[in-house]
Structure formats: C-alpha cells, structure tokens
Design an enzyme around this catalytic site. Structure first.
Site, PDB file in Angstrom:
ATOM      1  N   LYS A   1       0.824  -1.212   0.000  1.00  0.00           N
ATOM      2  CA  LYS A   1       0.000   0.000   0.000  1.00  0.00           C
ATOM      3  C   LYS A   1       0.852   1.253   0.000  1.00  0.00           C
ATOM      4  CE  LYS A   1      -4.404  -1.752   0.885  1.00  0.00           C
ATOM      5  NZ  LYS A   1      -5.748  -1.683   1.393  1.00  0.00           N
TER       6      LYS A   1
ATOM      7  N   LYS B   1     -10.893  -4.741  -4.335  1.00  0.00           N
ATOM      8  CA  LYS B   1     -12.013  -3.851  -4.627  1.00  0.00           C
ATOM      9  C   LYS B   1     -11.569  -2.423  -4.898  1.00  0.00           C
ATOM     10  CE  LYS B   1     -13.633  -4.268   0.057  1.00  0.00           C
ATOM     11  NZ  LYS B   1     -12.574  -3.737   0.920  1.00  0.00           N
TER      12      LYS B   1
ATOM     13  N   LYS C   1      -3.705 -10.100  -6.688  1.00  0.00           N
ATOM     14  CA  LYS C   1      -4.934 -10.376  -5.931  1.00  0.00           C
ATOM     15  C   LYS C   1      -6.110  -9.547  -6.468  1.00  0.00           C
ATOM     16  CE  LYS C   1      -5.878  -8.317  -1.864  1.00  0.00           C
ATOM     17  NZ  LYS C   1      -6.618  -8.056  -0.650  1.00  0.00           N
TER      18      LYS C   1
HETATM   19  P1  ATP Z   1      -8.683  -3.090  -0.572  1.00  0.00           P
HETATM   20  O1  ATP Z   1      -8.725  -3.281  -2.057  1.00  0.00           O
HETATM   21  O2  ATP Z   1      -9.337  -1.839  -0.118  1.00  0.00           O
HETATM   22  O3  ATP Z   1      -7.329  -3.322   0.014  1.00  0.00           O
HETATM   23  P2  ATP Z   1      -9.656  -5.735  -0.218  1.00  0.00           P
HETATM   24  O4  ATP Z   1     -10.452  -6.045  -1.465  1.00  0.00           O
HETATM   25  O5  ATP Z   1      -8.333  -6.380  -0.060  1.00  0.00           O
HETATM   26  O6  ATP Z   1      -9.602  -4.203   0.022  1.00  0.00           O
HETATM   27  P3  ATP Z   1     -10.545  -6.071   2.553  1.00  0.00           P
HETATM   28  O7  ATP Z   1     -11.654  -5.294   3.100  1.00  0.00           O
HETATM   29  O8  ATP Z   1      -9.180  -5.635   2.899  1.00  0.00           O
HETATM   30  O9  ATP Z   1     -10.631  -6.162   0.960  1.00  0.00           O
HETATM   31  O10 ATP Z   1     -10.727  -7.600   2.938  1.00  0.00           O
HETATM   32  C1  ATP Z   1     -11.879  -8.212   3.481  1.00  0.00           C
HETATM   33  C2  ATP Z   1     -11.681  -9.714   3.515  1.00  0.00           C
HETATM   34  O11 ATP Z   1     -11.612 -10.238   2.187  1.00  0.00           O
HETATM   35  C3  ATP Z   1     -10.363 -10.152   4.182  1.00  0.00           C
HETATM   36  O12 ATP Z   1     -10.632 -11.303   4.963  1.00  0.00           O
HETATM   37  C4  ATP Z   1      -9.453 -10.506   3.035  1.00  0.00           C
HETATM   38  O13 ATP Z   1      -8.503 -11.491   3.375  1.00  0.00           O
HETATM   39  C5  ATP Z   1     -10.451 -11.049   2.027  1.00  0.00           C
HETATM   40  N1  ATP Z   1      -9.982 -10.877   0.660  1.00  0.00           N
HETATM   41  C6  ATP Z   1      -9.680  -9.700   0.054  1.00  0.00           C
HETATM   42  N2  ATP Z   1      -9.319  -9.893  -1.220  1.00  0.00           N
HETATM   43  C7  ATP Z   1      -9.383 -11.247  -1.423  1.00  0.00           C
HETATM   44  C8  ATP Z   1      -9.116 -12.091  -2.555  1.00  0.00           C
HETATM   45  N3  ATP Z   1      -8.729 -11.569  -3.700  1.00  0.00           N
HETATM   46  N4  ATP Z   1      -9.283 -13.418  -2.414  1.00  0.00           N
HETATM   47  C9  ATP Z   1      -9.680 -13.959  -1.239  1.00  0.00           C
HETATM   48  N5  ATP Z   1      -9.959 -13.224  -0.135  1.00  0.00           N
HETATM   49  C10 ATP Z   1      -9.806 -11.888  -0.221  1.00  0.00           C
END
Ligand code: ATP
Ligand code: LTN
Length: 339
Positions: free
Chosen positions: A123, A208, A205
């Site tokens: 980040k 969102k 990964k």
């Molecule tokens: P950001 O893009 O804002 O960093 P993010 O999409 O990584 O957000 P978070 O809110 O940080 O989402 O994560 C919420 C949950 O979803 C956490 O348990 C995280 O491990 C899971 N998660 C996030 N992205 C993935 C993915 N690509 N595959 C599986 N699990 C995920």
C-alpha cells in the site's frame, strides 16, 4: 453419600471475529475468500463482524463516499446471510474501545514488526504520496479488533494471515508481561478460494480498490456484466481447462468455479474436456451470476429500509461495546492506568 450427578461442563462456544473495509463494493474475492463463510459459522460460534471504517481512512477516502459505502457494506453483509439476531454486526467507529485498545497495543508492537508487513509495503508503494502513520500502525488496530472479543478464530483470506500472526505475537507478549489477558487467536482460511486473483492480471490479488473495474467482479454487478467480465478474463493460449502451474488465469477461474459449485478440479477438467475457453468462461460467469442473484435482491430490499439498518447497527454497537469493555478494563488495570 454424594448424590449429585456430575455432568461434564458444556463446552464453551468459540468466538469468531472478522472485518471488512468499506473501501468500495465487495468483490467476489472478498466474498469467496471470507464473507461467504461468515454466515454458516453463526450456527456453531458466537460471531462478531465489523465494517472497519477506521481502517479504511489509512488511504484517502472521499467522506461522502465513505459514509455511503459503510452503509452499503453493512447492508451487503446482511444480504450475504449474516443475521444480526445471531451475530454482533457493527460499524467499527461506533465502538470506541477499538481505538482505545489500539493505542495501548501500539506501545507493545515493535517498529521492526510493522515494517515487515507486506500489506504496508504494497500500500505504501501504491500510495507513495500518503504514507501516513495510520497505514503503518494499521495491524495494531486490527489486533485490537480481534483481541477485544477474546476471539478464537478469524475467518479471512490468506492475505491477512501475516496480520493475524502479528496479533498473536502481540497477545502472547502482553500475556507474558502481565498474565493471561487475551485469548491467542487462530486464522481460519478456506482451502480453495483463499486468494482469488484479478481477472485482468491473474498474478495479482483481486482487489475492490483496483482502478480497473474489469479486474474484479463486484457482488452487485448484474448478470450480463458478470458474464462479460469473465469472457474478457486473461487466460493463456493453450485452450486446455486444467489446473497446472503457469496457468494462473485458468487456475483462478477453476478455483472460482469449484468454490461456487463444490466440484473438484478433476470433475471440472472432465466437464470441459475438449471444449474451448469460451464455453468454460461462460459457465463460470453463469454460475457466479446465479449464485449472487439472491444477494443482489436482498441488498436492494435492505437499502430501502434504512430504519431497520440503523436499528441493527446501533444495537450491534451496544453489544460490541459491552463485551469489548470487559477486555479493555482488564488491560487498563494491568498496565497501571488509574481506574
Ligand atoms: P482493498 O482493495 O481496499 O485493500 P480488499 O479487497 O483487499 O480491500 P478487505 O476489506 O481488505 O478487501 O478484505 C476483506 C476480507 O476479504 C479479508 O478477509 C481478506 O482477506 C479477504 N480478501 C480480500 N481480497 C481477497 C481475494 N482476492 N481473495 C480472497 N480473499 C480476499
Ligand atoms: N485488515 C483486514 C480488515 C480487518 C480485519 C480486522 C479482518 C480489519 N480488522 C479484524 C479480520 C479481523 C483487511 O485489510 N482485509
């Protein structure tokens, strides 16, 4: 004569905590990696789930969008089957103990430990103009979220494993200094869908906050958008549906298909034997769209009932404060704060 019948003490129901940031619309990655498991866990565990808006401001957010996304994320959790009558479902900033414990834990977390966190490295590379102290100490706040509830298990995607390990280390360090204060939590990570990859770059990964909307499927995308995104997904030129090293794009689509349908990789390989990627991509898109349809419908219904949502999150905050205050009181006493 002692006539009392000794029955074994009923086993304590284990405690689950997890959180999701309201940084955009929940993706298929969030759903398959974490949130989909949260509903079923309610039957056997005491569960608390939080929209972690305090974590979200570690990167710059538009205030109006953050407020809206927080409410939408809350409604989406309920639409995904999390029942506020069975679980504690709350908004992090409503429960002051999180910030309060985070401060204390910051003083029991080492600079070196935080420097090793890969999410911080990723980040800070992505937001080079705003590497703030909150982004750096984010894992201490996450440790506070978890440790406040004497959590046994934390259901998350694999990207959060390192943060949970740090929370365990902080808990053990604090317990070592002051006697047993915190339960030491374990991660709970799914087998097939722990890391769903981006559809446009399957070595990354699915996230969102990715600026390319074709890289992720949002839970609220409609059927034709979902199918279109899968049709465009980056794969390889081999035209064989098989789970193998080097086939990142196909492996990802197989993980998604397997996770939604319950079919094994072997079953998927034979189902699509001799068929092209076009067929496979349409099939993945269709099962995902069908699976998410009831979630979309329930979300729309809930968003029309703001009074109900408010009732739920106020009540969730009350329950979360009551429970977490017990741990915070213990901590304040142990570190020597005058009570
Ligand atoms: P950001 O893009 O804002 O960093 P993010 O999409 O990584 O957000 P978070 O809110 O940080 O989402 O994560 C919420 C949950 O979803 C956490 O348990 C995280 O491990 C899971 N998660 C996030 N992205 C993935 C993915 N690509 N595959 C599986 N699990 C995920
Ligand atoms: N750091 C997590 C979100 C998060 C969380 C938590 C997850 C904040 N607090 C407590 C589990 C338990 C993330 O970025 N996905």
């Amino acid at each position: 004569m002692d006539t009392t019948v000794s029955t074994p003490a009923p086993e304590r129901k284990k405690i689950i905590f997890s959180g999701i940031q309201p940084t955009g619309v929940m993706t298929l990655g969030n759903y398959l990696g974490a949130v989909r498991n949260w509903g079923p866990l309610q039957e056997d565990y005491h569960c608390a789930y939080s929209i972690v808006n305090m974590h979200a401001i570690t990167v710059r957010q538009d205030p109006k969008a953050l407020r809206e996304n927080t409410l939408r994320a809350y409604a989406l959790l309920l639409a995904c089957g999390i029942d506020p009558k069975k679980s504690i479902v709350f908004i992090q900033s409503h429960v002051r103990t999180h910030a309060e414990l985070a401060w204390v834990l910051n003083c029991y977390t080492q600079f070196g430990e935080l420097s090793r966190m890969t999410q911080f490295k990723d980040k800070s590379a992505k937001h080079a103009d705003n590497i703030n102290a909150g982004l750096f100490t984010y894992p201490s706040l996450m440790a506070a979220d978890i440790l406040l509830y004497q959590t046994d298990l934390v259901p998350v995607g694999v990207d959060q494993k390192q943060h949970i390990e740090l929370a365990r280390n902080i808990a053990e360090r604090f317990n070592g200094l002051y006697g047993k204060t915190f339960k030491v939590p374990e991660p709970y990570i799914p087998k097939v869908s722990a890391k769903i990859m981006s559809l446009t770059d399957p070595t990354k990964k699915m996230s969102k906050s990715d600026e390319n909307p074709n890289s992720f499927v949002a839970i609220l995308d409609d059927e034709s958008t979902i199918i279109k995104k899968f049709k465009r997904a980056v794969t390889d030129s081999e035209a064989v549906v098989a789970y193998r090293e080097g086939k990142d794009g196909i492996n990802n689509l197989m993980a998604i298909y397997s996770s939604v349908t319950g079919k094994s990789f072997q079953e998927i390989e034979s189902e699509f034997d001799g068929r092209g990627y076009g067929d496979f991509k349409t099939a993945v898109g269709t099962v995902v769209a069908d699976h998410l349809k009831p979630v979309r419908e329930e979300f729309a219904r809930l968003m029309n009932d703001k009074a109900y949502l408010e009732d739920c999150y106020r009540n969730g905050a009350r329950q979360a404060l009551e429970l977490s205050q017990r741990t915070l009181d213990k901590v304040y006493k142990k570190v020597g704060f005058v009570l």
